[in-house]
Design an enzyme around this catalytic site. Sequence first.
Site, PDB file in Angstrom:
ATOM      1  CG  ASN A  41      -2.035   0.961   1.135  1.00  2.00           C
ATOM      2  OD1 ASN A  41      -2.556   1.393   0.259  1.00  2.00           O
ATOM      3  ND2 ASN A  41      -1.939   1.755   2.270  1.00  2.00           N
ATOM      4  CB  THR A  78       8.009   4.999  -3.944  1.00  2.00           C
ATOM      5  OG1 THR A  78       9.338   5.591  -3.820  1.00  2.00           O
ATOM      6  CG2 THR A  78       7.372   4.762  -2.609  1.00  2.00           C
ATOM      7  CB  SER A 122      -4.152   4.826  -8.756  1.00  5.19           C
ATOM      8  OG  SER A 122      -4.753   5.805  -9.245  1.00  5.19           O
ATOM      9  CE1 TYR A 138       9.004  11.728 -12.863  1.00  9.07           C
ATOM     10  CE2 TYR A 138       8.953  14.140 -12.591  1.00  9.07           C
ATOM     11  CZ  TYR A 138       8.499  12.789 -12.236  1.00  9.07           C
ATOM     12  OH  TYR A 138       7.857  12.540 -10.812  1.00  9.07           O
TER      13      TYR A 138
END
Length: 215
Positions: free
Chosen positions: A41, A62, A96, A118
């Site tokens: 999570n 991450t 998501s 980016y």
Amino acid sequence: MHNDSIKTSFLTRIEPSYSNSITAATPIHQQDLPLNILINNAGIMATPFKLSQDNIELHFATNHLGHFLLADLLLETMKSTLRERKTEGRIVNVSSLGHRYGYREGFCFDKINDESRYHRYYAYAQSKISNILHANELTRRLKEEGAEVTANSLYPGTILRNLMRYDAFLKCILKVLGIFISKTVQQGAATTCFVALHPQLKGVGGEYFVDCNIA
């Protein structure tokens, strides 16, 4: 409902890195703890460009690689728990709705660290579609092994928390629209708990859930 037989541990990775993922998994290995459910999570969203300790773009490191590595490190423990306790293992990746909005050219693995191309929302989306692909591929491999461990992904809904702290404009918009589209923390956790715990989903893997339903 309180059940003393269920023990929950929170594994916190302060910074996404290979060594920190190993550190997070170590207590379970050292204490020989059983593991039935792993919920991935941790996440960041729309941050300025930055590389992780392992020199990988921060969203990808991450939101995906940390989860991928942690699941890999703990998978044998889940299989061992399955053999000893005859209890199905479940891996849950919190993704998501933003997974739909990645870079137009798709994945460019050789350009993940390219600051010149980016885009903070595309990078976020790329990491979130990775959560889904990870769960799907892991399910395929586990089925081939005959292991009763499933992997699924989900969208918890829009929750007005610190995830959006890097985009003040979006945060303001969502505060206005929040009364129509946002969920409480408890409502947002409902799909995660459903996928992790509901008996109805025994043996179900490689699916993507929204509002406690397969999307």
